[in-house]
Design an enzyme around this catalytic site. Structure first.
Site, PDB file in Angstrom:
ATOM      1  N   ASP A   4       0.850  -1.201   0.000  1.00 39.46           N
ATOM      2  CA  ASP A   4       0.000   0.000   0.000  1.00 39.46           C
ATOM      3  C   ASP A   4       0.886   1.252   0.000  1.00 39.46           C
ATOM      4  O   ASP A   4       0.820   2.093   0.886  1.00 39.46           O
ATOM      5  CB  ASP A   4      -0.950   0.018   1.208  1.00 39.46           C
ATOM      6  CG  ASP A   4      -0.204   0.052   2.549  1.00 39.46           C
ATOM      7  OD1 ASP A   4      -0.827   0.471   3.540  1.00 39.46           O
ATOM      8  OD2 ASP A   4       0.986  -0.317   2.601  1.00 39.46           O
ATOM      9  N   ASP A   9       6.853   1.192   1.952  1.00 38.56           N
ATOM     10  CA  ASP A   9       6.597   0.196   0.904  1.00 38.56           C
ATOM     11  C   ASP A   9       7.502   0.474  -0.297  1.00 38.56           C
ATOM     12  O   ASP A   9       8.049  -0.445  -0.912  1.00 38.56           O
ATOM     13  CB  ASP A   9       5.149   0.256   0.417  1.00 38.56           C
ATOM     14  CG  ASP A   9       4.113   0.137   1.512  1.00 38.56           C
ATOM     15  OD1 ASP A   9       3.960   1.108   2.283  1.00 38.56           O
ATOM     16  OD2 ASP A   9       3.489  -0.929   1.607  1.00 38.56           O
ATOM     17  N   ASN A  34      -2.573   2.635   3.437  1.00 37.69           N
ATOM     18  CA  ASN A  34      -2.074   3.993   3.691  1.00 37.69           C
ATOM     19  C   ASN A  34      -2.972   5.045   3.040  1.00 37.69           C
ATOM     20  O   ASN A  34      -3.237   6.106   3.613  1.00 37.69           O
ATOM     21  CB  ASN A  34      -0.654   4.146   3.147  1.00 37.69           C
ATOM     22  CG  ASN A  34       0.365   3.502   4.048  1.00 37.69           C
ATOM     23  OD1 ASN A  34       0.228   3.528   5.274  1.00 37.69           O
ATOM     24  ND2 ASN A  34       1.366   2.871   3.461  1.00 37.69           N
ATOM     25  N   THR A 120       3.086  -5.905   2.833  1.00 35.42           N
ATOM     26  CA  THR A 120       3.507  -4.729   3.612  1.00 35.42           C
ATOM     27  C   THR A 120       2.353  -3.745   3.820  1.00 35.42           C
ATOM     28  O   THR A 120       2.580  -2.576   4.124  1.00 35.42           O
ATOM     29  CB  THR A 120       4.680  -4.005   2.911  1.00 35.42           C
ATOM     30  OG1 THR A 120       4.244  -3.579   1.615  1.00 35.42           O
ATOM     31  CG2 THR A 120       5.891  -4.916   2.785  1.00 35.42           C
ATOM     32  N   PHE A 160      -0.979  -0.452  12.592  1.00 30.31           N
ATOM     33  CA  PHE A 160      -1.901  -0.051  11.522  1.00 30.31           C
ATOM     34  C   PHE A 160      -2.282  -1.191  10.573  1.00 30.31           C
ATOM     35  O   PHE A 160      -3.471  -1.423  10.322  1.00 30.31           O
ATOM     36  CB  PHE A 160      -1.271   1.102  10.727  1.00 30.31           C
ATOM     37  CG  PHE A 160      -2.118   1.603   9.586  1.00 30.31           C
ATOM     38  CD1 PHE A 160      -1.810   1.248   8.276  1.00 30.31           C
ATOM     39  CD2 PHE A 160      -3.217   2.422   9.812  1.00 30.31           C
ATOM     40  CE1 PHE A 160      -2.584   1.710   7.212  1.00 30.31           C
ATOM     41  CE2 PHE A 160      -4.006   2.885   8.752  1.00 30.31           C
ATOM     42  CZ  PHE A 160      -3.682   2.516   7.449  1.00 30.31           C
ATOM     43  N   ASN A 161      -1.320  -1.900   9.984  1.00 33.69           N
ATOM     44  CA  ASN A 161      -1.646  -2.910   8.968  1.00 33.69           C
ATOM     45  C   ASN A 161      -2.596  -3.968   9.518  1.00 33.69           C
ATOM     46  O   ASN A 161      -3.524  -4.395   8.840  1.00 33.69           O
ATOM     47  CB  ASN A 161      -0.373  -3.599   8.456  1.00 33.69           C
ATOM     48  CG  ASN A 161       0.417  -2.727   7.516  1.00 33.69           C
ATOM     49  OD1 ASN A 161      -0.100  -1.741   6.988  1.00 33.69           O
ATOM     50  ND2 ASN A 161       1.686  -3.054   7.335  1.00 33.69           N
ATOM     51  N   HIS A 234       9.723   0.536   8.221  1.00 35.46           N
ATOM     52  CA  HIS A 234       8.976  -0.683   8.562  1.00 35.46           C
ATOM     53  C   HIS A 234       9.049  -1.765   7.458  1.00 35.46           C
ATOM     54  O   HIS A 234       9.589  -2.844   7.650  1.00 35.46           O
ATOM     55  CB  HIS A 234       7.486  -0.368   8.756  1.00 35.46           C
ATOM     56  CG  HIS A 234       7.168   0.682   9.752  1.00 35.46           C
ATOM     57  ND1 HIS A 234       7.235   0.497  11.126  1.00 35.46           N
ATOM     58  CD2 HIS A 234       6.738   1.955   9.578  1.00 35.46           C
ATOM     59  CE1 HIS A 234       6.850   1.607  11.737  1.00 35.46           C
ATOM     60  NE2 HIS A 234       6.540   2.503  10.832  1.00 35.46           N
ATOM     61  N   ASP A 235       8.447  -1.448   6.308  1.00 39.62           N
ATOM     62  CA  ASP A 235       8.235  -2.469   5.269  1.00 39.62           C
ATOM     63  C   ASP A 235       9.541  -3.000   4.696  1.00 39.62           C
ATOM     64  O   ASP A 235       9.621  -4.162   4.273  1.00 39.62           O
ATOM     65  CB  ASP A 235       7.378  -1.895   4.138  1.00 39.62           C
ATOM     66  CG  ASP A 235       6.010  -1.504   4.626  1.00 39.62           C
ATOM     67  OD1 ASP A 235       5.378  -0.629   4.010  1.00 39.62           O
ATOM     68  OD2 ASP A 235       5.557  -2.074   5.630  1.00 39.62           O
TER      69      ASP A 235
END
Ligand code: RIB
Ligand code: CA
Length: 306
Positions: A4, A9, A34, A120, A160-161, A234-235
């Site tokens: 996303d 990402d 996102n 992700t 969040f994810n 993060h991703d």
């Protein structure tokens, strides 16, 4: 790769899709997260264009979670979902005609060897593929996700994810497929601070400049909303692991996802102390060799010039 984009990402895609990468991207699929799936798709197409990877198809996926309405993270990634860099309003690349879920199923079935699914964003597309075609588990090497953790960034306990679509995450963790989990416990150790950004700014090529623009914007929103001195990439941790697993410490554990509670919906319950004595269903990242991460990213960014 189901994503996303999203600044982090984008970093993950750039790390996975370098010319001499050890990884082969079979397909990119997009999901609402996102930003809307339309905006995330536009961003994915623009990112692949910047990468010079017009050979990789992008298929559009879920417009919303399985049950809940869609929720976006505009305060973190901006109104476009990829604020910061100047990118074409209309990408030159177009998405495939196939839905993301069908692309995932067919990519798995057509591969001559087991496939790693990297996710992700919210897990809506992955769960839908498992629901539509349960037999695909036989073709999956692992599902490697950014999501969850032992604390939250969207609620006090939910990341969040997972929070966007906890029903989908529950289905994925019930699938029996090996899952590698990169949650906030490890991603918050990999912060793209000014020092990191300045290091990448020394690399003279368009991709490095693109990454610097991404990280500069991402750092600004993390400062505003979390008072952090760098954006956690993060991703990117999913791809860094697949490229160099030795950089990460993983613990085999049991993970459940809370999807019924009003207070703790979306919480990833990670039984690191094995209190419940349940069968392990995931490898959870607890630590990472941060200096070696920056070295690896620097090498990959430099490889784009060659
Ligand atoms: O919580 C971080 C996750 O949410 C990352 O995947 C980021 O891109 C957003 O999707
Ligand atoms: Ca993401």
């Amino acid at each position: 790769m189901d994503c996303d984009p999203g600044h982090d990402d984008a970093i993950a895609l750039i790390l996975a899709g370098a010319k001499h990468s050890a990884l082969e991207i079979l397909a990119v699929t997009t999901v609402a997260g996102n930003q809307s799936v339309e905006k995330n798709t536009k961003n994915a197409l623009n990112i692949l264009e910047v990468m010079g990877r017009k050979d990789i198809g992008v298929s559009v996926g879920a417009t919303r979670p399985l049950i809940k309405p869609a929720s976006f993270a505009a305060q973190i990634h901006g109104d476009t979902g990829l604020d910061g860099p100047k990118l074409p309003e209309v990408p030159t690349l177009k998405p495939t005609a196939k839905h993301a879920v069908d692309t995932i199923i067919e990519s798995l079935k057509q591969s001559t060897e087991p496939v790693t699914i990297v996710a992700t964003g919210p897990l809506t597309n992955i769960a839908t593929a498992l629901i539509k075609e349960p037999s695909i588990t036989q073709y999956i090497e692992s599902i490697t996700i950014m999501g969850g953790g032992t604390f939250g960034n969207w609620t006090p306990t939910a990341e969040f994810n997972i929070w966007v679509d906890a029903e989908a995450a529950t289905r994925v963790f019930d699938s029996g497929v090996p899952i590698n989990v990169f949650g906030l416990d490890v991603t918050h150790q990999v912060l793209a601070t000014d020092e990191v950004i300045q290091r990448f700014a020394k690399i003279e090529n368009p991709i490095a400049r693109f990454v610097v623009e991404l990280l500069t914007f991402f750092k600004s929103t993390y400062k505003t909303h979390f008072n952090m001195d760098g954006g956690p990439i993060h991703d990117a941790c999913t791809i860094l692991y697949l490229l160099k697993p030795e950089l990460f410490t993983m613990q085999h554990t049991h993970i459940d996802i809370e999807h019924q509670s009003a207070l703790t919906y979306g919480t990833m319950v990670v039984d690191l102390s094995n209190v419940l004595q349940k069968e392990n269903n995931a490898y959870f990242a607890t630590a990472v060799d941060v200096p070696k991460v920056w070295d690896l990213i620097e090498n990959i960014l430099e490889s784009y010039a060659q």
